[in-house]
Design a protein around this motif. Structure first.
Motif, PDB file in Angstrom:
ATOM      1  N   ALA A  80       9.068  13.941 -10.237  1.00 28.18           N
ATOM      2  CA  ALA A  80      10.199  13.714  -9.601  1.00 28.18           C
ATOM      3  C   ALA A  80      10.825  12.989  -9.554  1.00 28.18           C
ATOM      4  O   ALA A  80      12.518  13.308  -9.622  1.00 28.18           O
ATOM      5  N   ILE A  81      10.633  11.459  -9.352  1.00 25.02           N
ATOM      6  CA  ILE A  81      11.487  10.621  -9.784  1.00 25.02           C
ATOM      7  C   ILE A  81      11.150   9.598 -10.718  1.00 25.02           C
ATOM      8  O   ILE A  81      11.696   8.911 -10.678  1.00 25.02           O
ATOM      9  N   ASP A  82      11.099  10.145 -11.974  1.00 23.49           N
ATOM     10  CA  ASP A  82       9.924   9.189 -13.037  1.00 23.49           C
ATOM     11  C   ASP A  82      11.201   9.376 -13.338  1.00 23.49           C
ATOM     12  O   ASP A  82      12.086   7.469 -14.112  1.00 23.49           O
ATOM     13  N   PRO A  83      12.473   9.846 -13.713  1.00 25.15           N
ATOM     14  CA  PRO A  83      13.816   9.502 -14.292  1.00 25.15           C
ATOM     15  C   PRO A  83      14.695   8.389 -13.950  1.00 25.15           C
ATOM     16  O   PRO A  83      14.902   7.145 -14.619  1.00 25.15           O
ATOM     17  N   ILE A  84      14.586   8.264 -12.152  1.00 24.47           N
ATOM     18  CA  ILE A  84      14.921   7.711 -10.966  1.00 24.47           C
ATOM     19  C   ILE A  84      14.859   6.097 -11.633  1.00 24.47           C
ATOM     20  O   ILE A  84      15.099   5.056 -11.435  1.00 24.47           O
TER      21      ILE A  84
ATOM     22  N   VAL B 107       8.830   3.932  -0.768  1.00 25.59           N
ATOM     23  CA  VAL B 107       8.333   2.649  -0.346  1.00 25.59           C
ATOM     24  C   VAL B 107       7.494   2.075  -2.072  1.00 25.59           C
ATOM     25  O   VAL B 107       7.868   1.208  -1.957  1.00 25.59           O
ATOM     26  N   PHE B 108       7.322   3.505  -2.686  1.00 26.40           N
ATOM     27  CA  PHE B 108       7.219   3.535  -4.313  1.00 26.40           C
ATOM     28  C   PHE B 108       8.036   2.502  -5.034  1.00 26.40           C
ATOM     29  O   PHE B 108       8.706   1.943  -5.782  1.00 26.40           O
ATOM     30  N   VAL B 109       9.386   3.751  -4.604  1.00 28.65           N
ATOM     31  CA  VAL B 109      11.438   3.013  -5.186  1.00 28.65           C
ATOM     32  C   VAL B 109      10.823   1.929  -5.677  1.00 28.65           C
ATOM     33  O   VAL B 109      11.431   1.091  -6.392  1.00 28.65           O
ATOM     34  N   VAL B 110      10.919   1.603  -3.370  1.00 24.68           N
ATOM     35  CA  VAL B 110      11.056  -0.001  -3.640  1.00 24.68           C
ATOM     36  C   VAL B 110      10.191  -0.755  -4.194  1.00 24.68           C
ATOM     37  O   VAL B 110      10.544  -2.125  -4.760  1.00 24.68           O
ATOM     38  N   ASP B 111       9.585  -0.684  -4.415  1.00 23.77           N
ATOM     39  CA  ASP B 111       8.455  -1.392  -4.915  1.00 23.77           C
ATOM     40  C   ASP B 111       8.689  -1.895  -6.132  1.00 23.77           C
ATOM     41  O   ASP B 111       8.462  -2.586  -6.868  1.00 23.77           O
ATOM     42  N   VAL B 112       8.614  -0.454  -6.652  1.00 22.20           N
ATOM     43  CA  VAL B 112       8.681  -1.104  -8.596  1.00 22.20           C
ATOM     44  C   VAL B 112      10.237  -1.324  -8.837  1.00 22.20           C
ATOM     45  O   VAL B 112      10.270  -2.271  -9.479  1.00 22.20           O
ATOM     46  N   TYR B 113      11.188  -1.100  -7.767  1.00 23.94           N
ATOM     47  CA  TYR B 113      12.342  -1.983  -8.268  1.00 23.94           C
ATOM     48  C   TYR B 113      12.124  -3.281  -7.365  1.00 23.94           C
ATOM     49  O   TYR B 113      12.869  -3.936  -8.300  1.00 23.94           O
ATOM     50  N   VAL B 114      12.020  -3.233  -6.473  1.00 25.17           N
ATOM     51  CA  VAL B 114      11.333  -4.811  -5.881  1.00 25.17           C
ATOM     52  C   VAL B 114      10.906  -6.027  -7.404  1.00 25.17           C
ATOM     53  O   VAL B 114      10.987  -6.727  -7.878  1.00 25.17           O
TER      54      VAL B 114
ATOM     55  N   SER C 161      13.130  10.364  -0.912  1.00 20.27           N
ATOM     56  CA  SER C 161      13.032  10.031   0.773  1.00 20.27           C
ATOM     57  C   SER C 161      11.357   9.750   1.117  1.00 20.27           C
ATOM     58  O   SER C 161      10.494   9.131   1.383  1.00 20.27           O
ATOM     59  N   PRO C 162      10.381  10.557   0.002  1.00 22.17           N
ATOM     60  CA  PRO C 162       8.625  10.560   0.385  1.00 22.17           C
ATOM     61  C   PRO C 162       8.040   9.630  -0.173  1.00 22.17           C
ATOM     62  O   PRO C 162       7.214   9.555   0.492  1.00 22.17           O
ATOM     63  N   LEU C 163       8.656   9.218  -1.277  1.00 26.15           N
ATOM     64  CA  LEU C 163       8.440   8.041  -2.522  1.00 26.15           C
ATOM     65  C   LEU C 163       8.852   6.479  -1.805  1.00 26.15           C
ATOM     66  O   LEU C 163       9.310   5.708  -2.466  1.00 26.15           O
TER      67      LEU C 163
ATOM     68  N   ASP D 167       0.949  -1.141   0.018  1.00 27.84           N
ATOM     69  CA  ASP D 167      -0.024  -0.080   0.328  1.00 27.84           C
ATOM     70  C   ASP D 167       0.983   0.834   0.365  1.00 27.84           C
ATOM     71  O   ASP D 167       0.988   2.503   1.196  1.00 27.84           O
ATOM     72  N   PRO D 168       1.176   1.406  -1.387  1.00 30.12           N
ATOM     73  CA  PRO D 168       2.727   2.419  -1.167  1.00 30.12           C
ATOM     74  C   PRO D 168       1.877   3.896  -1.023  1.00 30.12           C
ATOM     75  O   PRO D 168       3.007   4.710  -0.216  1.00 30.12           O
ATOM     76  N   GLY D 169       0.516   3.994  -1.063  1.00 30.19           N
ATOM     77  CA  GLY D 169       0.518   5.307  -0.920  1.00 30.19           C
ATOM     78  C   GLY D 169      -0.292   6.030   0.138  1.00 30.19           C
ATOM     79  O   GLY D 169      -0.039   6.731   0.361  1.00 30.19           O
ATOM     80  N   ALA D 170      -0.482   5.123   0.692  1.00 31.42           N
ATOM     81  CA  ALA D 170      -0.281   5.248   2.685  1.00 31.42           C
ATOM     82  C   ALA D 170       0.368   5.326   3.060  1.00 31.42           C
ATOM     83  O   ALA D 170       0.473   6.019   4.313  1.00 31.42           O
ATOM     84  N   ARG D 171       1.849   5.041   2.649  1.00 28.72           N
ATOM     85  CA  ARG D 171       2.962   4.954   3.204  1.00 28.72           C
ATOM     86  C   ARG D 171       3.630   6.322   2.437  1.00 28.72           C
ATOM     87  O   ARG D 171       4.922   6.297   3.229  1.00 28.72           O
ATOM     88  N   SER D 172       2.885   6.672   2.371  1.00 23.98           N
ATOM     89  CA  SER D 172       3.432   8.370   1.452  1.00 23.98           C
ATOM     90  C   SER D 172       3.414  10.014   2.097  1.00 23.98           C
ATOM     91  O   SER D 172       2.977  10.157   3.281  1.00 23.98           O
ATOM     92  N   SER D 173       4.371  10.389   1.998  1.00 22.82           N
ATOM     93  CA  SER D 173       5.261  11.489   2.771  1.00 22.82           C
ATOM     94  C   SER D 173       4.414  12.684   1.921  1.00 22.82           C
ATOM     95  O   SER D 173       5.389  14.027   2.124  1.00 22.82           O
ATOM     96  N   VAL D 174       4.879  12.081   0.247  1.00 23.31           N
ATOM     97  CA  VAL D 174       5.047  13.305  -0.640  1.00 23.31           C
ATOM     98  C   VAL D 174       3.849  14.999  -0.145  1.00 23.31           C
ATOM     99  O   VAL D 174       2.904  14.081   0.342  1.00 23.31           O
ATOM    100  N   ASP D 175       4.606  15.648  -0.726  1.00 20.74           N
ATOM    101  CA  ASP D 175       3.317  16.559  -0.271  1.00 20.74           C
ATOM    102  C   ASP D 175       2.017  17.335  -1.527  1.00 20.74           C
ATOM    103  O   ASP D 175       2.150  16.657  -2.842  1.00 20.74           O
TER     104      ASP D 175
END
Length: 430
Positions: free
Chosen positions: A382-386, A230-237, A226-228, A107-115
């Protein structure tokens, strides 16, 4: 350098790119006013990708025309095309299932601190009509123009439209028969010349890798992770599961060596990672696919088609996870029907966005199909290139995997050549 294996040269390029990129980042500068080292790395990388892109139009046109004309001696051409599309869909289905599973668990959306103020609708979106519009060439050369803010106009080739033109010309050559032999001879000769030039450009890959990866390390906003996180880790996993678990299982199931495949496809995978462009990597992808023992007549059809429609990273894992992220962020509960729609869009929707570019377009198609706010796309920009580096690497690896599997199933794979495990031949025999 001639005595250094090509794969080792590429690895050296990767290490140098990381080191020089870190050095460039330490020198300071901004995206509007980069320092001299960042500018140098960016220039080297962009020139290399431009050289590869310049070879895409003649390679696709000549290779597809020649391969279709050669179907005079092939009896299972329709079966090869059907098997290719089927395996594109099957691998995409597995990839999207992995993405959905990871998203539901974390559930990466609920665990995000993005503004939330970062939410904004993207400038380009995808729709189900884009596929029909995308395959119809606007002109004989499949050229598209775009205006810049400074008033200049740039021209680009639409590879999907170019593929359609090449298929039509190839079928015409096939129907005309012997009278078209002069045209076919010119196409074959031109293809041999283009492949020779392609090899010269591929030999520059270690230098191009230094520039592309160095620029990535120097300019990408790693602090935005940092704010995303969980989402970044999810994608790369998810990407790792597809490329290091699903693909090897499929290879083993067809009696193919996993080591041979990955050593052969490595130049295309690493270039895709640093360049973030399936189209820019297409010449290398086709080269390594043929080097894996896939017949040129089949690879020249399957690889360009895959470069526009086969995207396990951008069109399967990423939109599935991103849709779940957006739903969680805005507090929208997804039903079983919604998850089935995500799977449907991921398997079929890549064709609907084939005339366009970028995972963002595919994401907007998924969000609009589910009725989720398109403004959620802005949260992830903001994190799309990564993320795009990993997505593109998986895309390209899958674009070589499917032709190898289909060729093996149809008994046309050169197994001796496949087992050689050469990343790329050290001699040109085009």
């Amino acid at each position: 350098m001639k005595r250094t294996p090509f794969g080792v040269q590429v690895l050296i390029g990767l290490v140098l790119g990381i080191v020089l990129g870190a050095l460039a980042r330490s020198l300071g500068g901004t995206s509007e006013d980069p320092n001299w080292l960042t500018t140098t790395l960016s220039t080297i990388g962009s020139i290399f990708v431009t050289l590869l892109r310049a070879l895409v139009p003649p390679l696709v046109l000549l290779a597809v025309v020649t391969s279709i004309a050669n179907l005079r001696q092939v009896t299972n051409a329709a079966r090869l095309a059907w098997q290719t599309l089927l395996w594109f869909a099957l691998t995409a289905l597995v990839a999207v299932a992995i993405g959905i599973g990871i998203g539901v668990l974390t559930d990466p959306g609920a665990r995000s601190s993005v503004d939330a103020s970062a939410a904004e609708e993207p400038g380009s979106t995808g729709s189900w009509l884009d596929f029909l519009q995308g395959i119809v060439p606007g002109n004989t050369f499949a050229l598209e123009g775009s205006a810049s803010d400074d008033g200049s106009v740039s021209l680009n080739f639409n590879v999907l439209q170019l593929l359609v033109i090449a298929v039509v010309l190839g079928i015409a050559v096939l129907k005309v028969g012997e009278k078209a032999d002069p045209v076919l001879n010119v196409a074959r000769s031109g293809l041999a010349v283009v492949q020779t030039v392609l090899w010269w450009v591929i030999r520059l890959a270690p230098i191009g890798t230094v520039g592309l990866l160095g620029k990535a390390v120097a300019t990408y906003g790693w602090d935005a992770l940092s704010p995303l996180g969980v989402f970044v880790v999810d994608v790369y996993v998810g990407l790792a599961l597809v490329i290091f678990v699903v693909y090897p299982v499929l290879l083993r199931a067809h009696g193919l060596s996993v080591r041979s495949f990955f050593s052969g496809v490595w130049p295309a995978t690493q270039l895709a990672f640093v360049s973030r462009s399936s189209i820019g990597t297409l010449p290398v992808t086709q080269r390594v696919t043929e080097d894996l023992g896939v017949p040129q007549s089949y690879a020249s059809f399957a690889v360009p088609l895959g470069a526009t429609t086969k995207m396990d990273g951008c069109a399967a894992i990423y939109p599935a996870l991103a849709a779940i992220f957006v739903a969680g962020f805005f507090g929208v509960d997804l039903s079983i029907t919604d998850y089935l729609l995500i799977a449907f869009v991921s398997v079929v929707g890549s064709a609907a966005t084939a005339g366009l570019t970028g995972a963002t377009v595919m994401l907007t198609l998924t969000l609009s199909t589910l009725g989720l706010p398109l403004a959620g796309v802005g949260l992830l920009l903001a994190i799309d290139p990564i993320l795009d580096m990993g997505r593109t690497a998986v895309n390209v690896t899958g674009q070589a995997l499917v032709p190898a599997i289909v060729a093996k199933r149809e008994g046309i794979l050169d197994l001796d050549r496949y087992r050689r495990r050469h990343a790329v031949r050290e001699t040109v025999d085009a």
